[in-house]
Design a protein around this motif. Sequence first.
Motif, PDB file in Angstrom:
ATOM      1  N   PHE A   8       0.839  -1.200   0.000  1.00 30.12           N
ATOM      2  CA  PHE A   8       0.000   0.000   0.000  1.00 30.12           C
ATOM      3  C   PHE A   8       0.877   1.254   0.000  1.00 30.12           C
ATOM      4  N   ALA A   9       1.875   1.294   0.876  1.00 26.14           N
ATOM      5  CA  ALA A   9       2.784   2.447   0.946  1.00 26.14           C
ATOM      6  C   ALA A   9       3.570   2.600  -0.351  1.00 26.14           C
ATOM      7  N   THR A  10       4.012   1.490  -0.918  1.00 22.26           N
ATOM      8  CA  THR A  10       4.764   1.529  -2.171  1.00 22.26           C
ATOM      9  C   THR A  10       3.916   2.117  -3.288  1.00 22.26           C
ATOM     10  N   ASN A  11       2.660   1.690  -3.377  1.00 24.39           N
ATOM     11  CA  ASN A  11       1.772   2.217  -4.415  1.00 24.39           C
ATOM     12  C   ASN A  11       1.526   3.721  -4.256  1.00 24.39           C
ATOM     13  N   LEU A  12       1.527   4.198  -3.029  1.00 21.75           N
ATOM     14  CA  LEU A  12       1.342   5.630  -2.780  1.00 21.75           C
ATOM     15  C   LEU A  12       2.604   6.446  -3.055  1.00 21.75           C
ATOM     16  N   LEU A  13       3.770   5.863  -2.763  1.00 25.15           N
ATOM     17  CA  LEU A  13       5.003   6.644  -2.718  1.00 25.15           C
ATOM     18  C   LEU A  13       5.996   6.437  -3.851  1.00 25.15           C
ATOM     19  N   LYS A  14       5.944   5.317  -4.525  1.00 23.43           N
ATOM     20  CA  LYS A  14       6.966   4.992  -5.517  1.00 23.43           C
ATOM     21  C   LYS A  14       7.106   6.093  -6.569  1.00 23.43           C
ATOM     22  N   ASN A  15       8.325   6.618  -6.675  1.00 23.00           N
ATOM     23  CA  ASN A  15       8.658   7.683  -7.635  1.00 23.00           C
ATOM     24  C   ASN A  15       7.834   8.952  -7.452  1.00 23.00           C
ATOM     25  N   LYS A  16       7.345   9.168  -6.251  1.00 26.81           N
ATOM     26  CA  LYS A  16       6.560  10.376  -5.949  1.00 26.81           C
ATOM     27  C   LYS A  16       7.395  11.308  -5.087  1.00 26.81           C
ATOM     28  N   LYS A  17       6.852  12.489  -4.839  1.00 23.82           N
ATOM     29  CA  LYS A  17       7.490  13.447  -3.948  1.00 23.82           C
ATOM     30  C   LYS A  17       6.631  13.615  -2.707  1.00 23.82           C
ATOM     31  N   VAL A  18       7.305  13.839  -1.580  1.00 25.54           N
ATOM     32  CA  VAL A  18       6.611  14.101  -0.326  1.00 25.54           C
ATOM     33  C   VAL A  18       7.195  15.360   0.311  1.00 25.54           C
ATOM     34  N   LYS A  19       6.324  16.088   0.979  1.00 23.61           N
ATOM     35  CA  LYS A  19       6.748  17.249   1.762  1.00 23.61           C
ATOM     36  C   LYS A  19       6.861  16.799   3.202  1.00 23.61           C
ATOM     37  N   LEU A  20       7.965  17.123   3.848  1.00 27.15           N
ATOM     38  CA  LEU A  20       8.208  16.693   5.216  1.00 27.15           C
ATOM     39  C   LEU A  20       8.044  17.852   6.193  1.00 27.15           C
ATOM     40  N   THR A  21       7.411  17.540   7.335  1.00 24.45           N
ATOM     41  CA  THR A  21       7.385  18.468   8.462  1.00 24.45           C
ATOM     42  C   THR A  21       7.826  17.674   9.690  1.00 24.45           C
ATOM     43  N   PHE A  22       8.208  18.393  10.733  1.00 27.92           N
ATOM     44  CA  PHE A  22       8.825  17.737  11.874  1.00 27.92           C
ATOM     45  C   PHE A  22       8.144  18.121  13.176  1.00 27.92           C
ATOM     46  N   ASP A  23       8.506  17.420  14.225  1.00 29.17           N
ATOM     47  CA  ASP A  23       7.975  17.670  15.560  1.00 29.17           C
ATOM     48  C   ASP A  23       9.167  18.039  16.450  1.00 29.17           C
ATOM     49  N   VAL A  24       9.114  17.708  17.710  1.00 30.15           N
ATOM     50  CA  VAL A  24      10.162  18.092  18.657  1.00 30.15           C
ATOM     51  C   VAL A  24      11.473  17.358  18.383  1.00 30.15           C
ATOM     52  N   GLN A  25      11.441  16.032  18.350  1.00 31.83           N
ATOM     53  CA  GLN A  25      12.645  15.240  18.081  1.00 31.83           C
ATOM     54  C   GLN A  25      12.822  15.083  16.582  1.00 31.83           C
TER      55      GLN A  25
END
Length: 156
Positions: free
Chosen positions: A78-95
């Motif tokens: 499921f994750a592979t089908n969503l992410l393969k060769n795609k771009k993601v925007k990252l945000t972070f928390d405390v750690q």
Amino acid sequence: MKSKLILFFTFSFIFFNAQLKENTFYTVSKITDGDTFYVMTKNSEKFKIRLIGINAPESYNVGKKFRKEYFGKEAKVFATNLLKNKKVKLTFDVQKTDRYGRILAYAYLENGVFLNQYLVENGFAVVATFPPNVKFVEVFTKAEKLARKKEVGLWK
């Protein structure tokens, strides 16, 4: 020993902040399992990302500690089908990193979908928050309740 740990985390924090920027899109280069993947910068540097606040079943055995779990292969597909060769925007928390050196992040697909939440609400991950990274605990808890009610993914 304590001073070495402080030095390590200080170096990791400085190195990390110099390499990955918040709210920036990165190309996904490899999917490890349902909650872990690699991104690549424009300079072809690769970083291992672990999604914050969720846990997907393990898709393969890793040493003696992590064993392949029920629904792990499905979560990875499921994750592979969503992410393969795609771009993601990252945000972070405390750690910014965990004890395994992975970068802890919330990820958004280019279409605006909040990946961490989407995996939970479709039954491919469960809520797993670890203070101090608890920014979206209510969102993930609500998503898991919805997945259970709809009987999707793990909850079939």
